[in-house]
Write an enzyme that holds these catalytic residues in place. Sequence first.
Site, PDB file in Angstrom:
ATOM      1  N   ASP A 185      -1.316   6.665   6.178  1.00  0.00           N
ATOM      2  CA  ASP A 185      -2.446   5.840   5.753  1.00  0.00           C
ATOM      3  C   ASP A 185      -2.696   4.834   6.873  1.00  0.00           C
ATOM      4  O   ASP A 185      -1.885   3.932   7.104  1.00  0.00           O
ATOM      5  CB  ASP A 185      -2.092   5.128   4.451  1.00  0.00           C
ATOM      6  CG  ASP A 185      -3.171   4.146   4.010  1.00  0.00           C
ATOM      7  OD1 ASP A 185      -4.160   3.945   4.738  1.00  0.00           O
ATOM      8  OD2 ASP A 185      -3.011   3.568   2.913  1.00  0.00           O
ATOM      9  N   TRP A 239       0.809  -1.218   0.000  1.00  0.00           N
ATOM     10  CA  TRP A 239       0.000   0.000   0.000  1.00  0.00           C
ATOM     11  C   TRP A 239       0.837   1.261   0.000  1.00  0.00           C
ATOM     12  O   TRP A 239       0.535   2.205  -0.736  1.00  0.00           O
ATOM     13  CB  TRP A 239      -1.000  -0.026   1.169  1.00  0.00           C
ATOM     14  CG  TRP A 239      -2.156  -0.898   0.806  1.00  0.00           C
ATOM     15  CD1 TRP A 239      -2.336  -2.204   1.154  1.00  0.00           C
ATOM     16  CD2 TRP A 239      -3.239  -0.563  -0.067  1.00  0.00           C
ATOM     17  NE1 TRP A 239      -3.472  -2.692   0.564  1.00  0.00           N
ATOM     18  CE2 TRP A 239      -4.050  -1.719  -0.185  1.00  0.00           C
ATOM     19  CE3 TRP A 239      -3.620   0.596  -0.750  1.00  0.00           C
ATOM     20  CZ2 TRP A 239      -5.206  -1.753  -0.971  1.00  0.00           C
ATOM     21  CZ3 TRP A 239      -4.774   0.567  -1.528  1.00  0.00           C
ATOM     22  CH2 TRP A 239      -5.553  -0.592  -1.630  1.00  0.00           C
ATOM     23  N   LYS A 289     -12.699  -1.382   6.901  1.00  0.00           N
ATOM     24  CA  LYS A 289     -12.052  -2.382   7.733  1.00  0.00           C
ATOM     25  C   LYS A 289     -12.632  -2.310   9.153  1.00  0.00           C
ATOM     26  O   LYS A 289     -13.422  -3.172   9.525  1.00  0.00           O
ATOM     27  CB  LYS A 289     -10.525  -2.186   7.750  1.00  0.00           C
ATOM     28  CG  LYS A 289      -9.840  -2.700   6.476  1.00  0.00           C
ATOM     29  CD  LYS A 289      -9.748  -1.675   5.383  1.00  0.00           C
ATOM     30  CE  LYS A 289      -8.640  -1.948   4.376  1.00  0.00           C
ATOM     31  NZ  LYS A 289      -8.796  -3.088   3.510  1.00  0.00           N
TER      32      LYS A 289
END
Lengths: 359, 359
Positions: free
Chosen positions: A171, A101, A195
């Site tokens: 992030d 990511w 999530k």
Amino acid sequence: MRAYNFSAGPAALPLEVLQQAADEMLDWQGSGMSVMEMSHRGREYTSIHEAALGDLRELLAIPSSHRVLLMQGGGLAENAIVPLNLLGARRRADYVVTGSWSGKSQKEALRYCDAHVAVSTAAGGFVRVPSLDEWQLSPDAAYVHVCTNETVNGVEFAEVPALGDVPLVADISSHMLSRPLDIARYGALYGGAQKNVGIAGLTVVIVREDLLDRALAICPSAFEWKTVAQNNSMYNTPPTYAIYIAGLVCQWLKRQGGLAEIERRNIAKARLLYETIDRSAFYANPVQPDARSRMNVPFTLADESRNAAFLDGARERGLTQLKGHKSVGGMRASIYNAMPMAGVEALVDYMTAFEREQA
Amino acid sequence: MRAYNFSAGPAALPLEVLQQAADEMLDWQGSGMSVMEMSHRGREYTSIHEAALGDLRELLAIPSSHRVLLMQGGGLAENAIVPLNLLGARRRADYVVTGSWSGKSQKEALRYCDAHVAVSTAAGGFVRVPSLDEWQLSPDAAYVHVCTNETVNGVEFAEVPALGDVPLVADISSHMLSRPLDIARYGALYGGAQKNVGIAGLTVVIVREDLLDRALAICPSAFEWKTVAQNNSMYNTPPTYAIYIAGLVCQWLKRQGGLAEIERRNIAKARLLYETIDRSAFYANPVQPDARSRMNVPFTLADESRNAAFLDGARERGLTQLKGHKSVGGMRASIYNAMPMAGVEALVDYMTAFEREQA
């Protein structure tokens, strides 16, 4: 039967949240309408919006220096929205690459600036968090970007360093609300909600107010943090139902005892699973112990030809979505807030039984 | 009691859709999980995604030349995303300004190009659709932009002109799925879902495939139509639950008889309401008859001091969200697909009674 769902996201939600959403679907609290049908300007939705913002602030202990923005587009969109909002007159930003990511974040930022890789752990296979003395920081960076939990690689920062004047941008998609964070250390934090916070289609951004004046002229106004902040996340129509669900999740978290208690549970769940992996020669996780994610636990079988049999047997026991990300292979158990200890116990029981069968 | 909800959006949904969503909330079709909890890569969600895309194509009779994209950010975000995707090497685009929303589109496009106002009906108060001979088109325009239903002003295009080679781009947010459209006439169409398609947080984009190669390098990849198309609207995590609701709405529309039948009903509903307004000196709608929206019907009272009393009385009868947009004042009845004729009848009965009381 409800499954134990180990999906990396969109992911399991607390049953109480789903039950309340079902109960209120046709008529929210006597309003005569579903939350889905409410004008975002009306008093009913406004109360939902303000409660969600307030509960996020309370749970994360967000200081008054920082604003909370409710946006759209997920982490991948924010990978562009971050440089569009923070570069100002600068042309360089530093990226700490610790997995899939953060790698994507760095690549996207190249559209807007010299996105400098301050350090990458790719060579070792993304199994650790590099210490600050490895970070080759640029003196003229607009910000330093990290991904504090790598969903694919299962690498989590235990803490982040204090960087002085340069804003730290994180992030936090896949561990937001799973543990207390020292928000004051960050210039900005962002994450998709799918999530731990709620459902796909909502992005939570937390940004220090003094950084709101650095947007590039080419930033779309719907994604300009200052515009979003000035309009209390209602510049464009917000994803109202996703915000409602996030609000229900926050209320559930508060009933559980807040982030300190949820962190305690997450530590216990992760410990049980990693111990099961480590005490067996049949299962393996490559991540260095101090960098292991509490949220996303990738593991492999010594005999990879048994992967399909493992997944089939798991499904029969109601243990679903355990297949690993294609770039890593093997299995991945995502054990977010909504996964109860009983789910992890069912998983480790199955892992032990499966290993015994193979012997 | 369920209200008749005249909100301009987010707006009323068919009761059957809400009921099915409530019924399936904890366990979608025996999968052991809520739609909210499904991985977007799993086979359960994939079937929902494909069905929604297929039903949108079928309902709108979208030709094979055009792609359907499921995105985020709403109409306001698309106001930037359109020029970011369509300017290519050109530096000019033409805007037809017929109300509040097309005005916003033109202003946003100024960030990226010379967004030329080809014609504006502002001087007359946004009460008409200008004929093609009034449009001052630029020879070098990358596209011509229109808003075919102005939600605030209640102005709707009955049809759009054929423009030859220059792509016509339409914001169809507030009348998408309310009537058949000749999609082949358009280079691109877009709209937020929160009026006729579903809930806030989903944007539907329809774009001619040969236009996918014109994006600017500064376009965020999550909003680059080509990238979204190549990944079947799964480049970033799609707003899965909003897409599920859109799919349920599409199935409901098909059960009603599709867009031809829904258009017939929408014509009848709008006619009843406009006739009630026109035959009274107490109510007024300023829009020219051939440009009146079937979806959004603004109206004023001759005695504006009675506005609050009108709204209070309406609410007592379960007629909600009738307050007009602040820029226009008075009232606005949005009568989207999900508003039954019985709701419009209840409104006109109330209007007639309210007028009589004032006499």
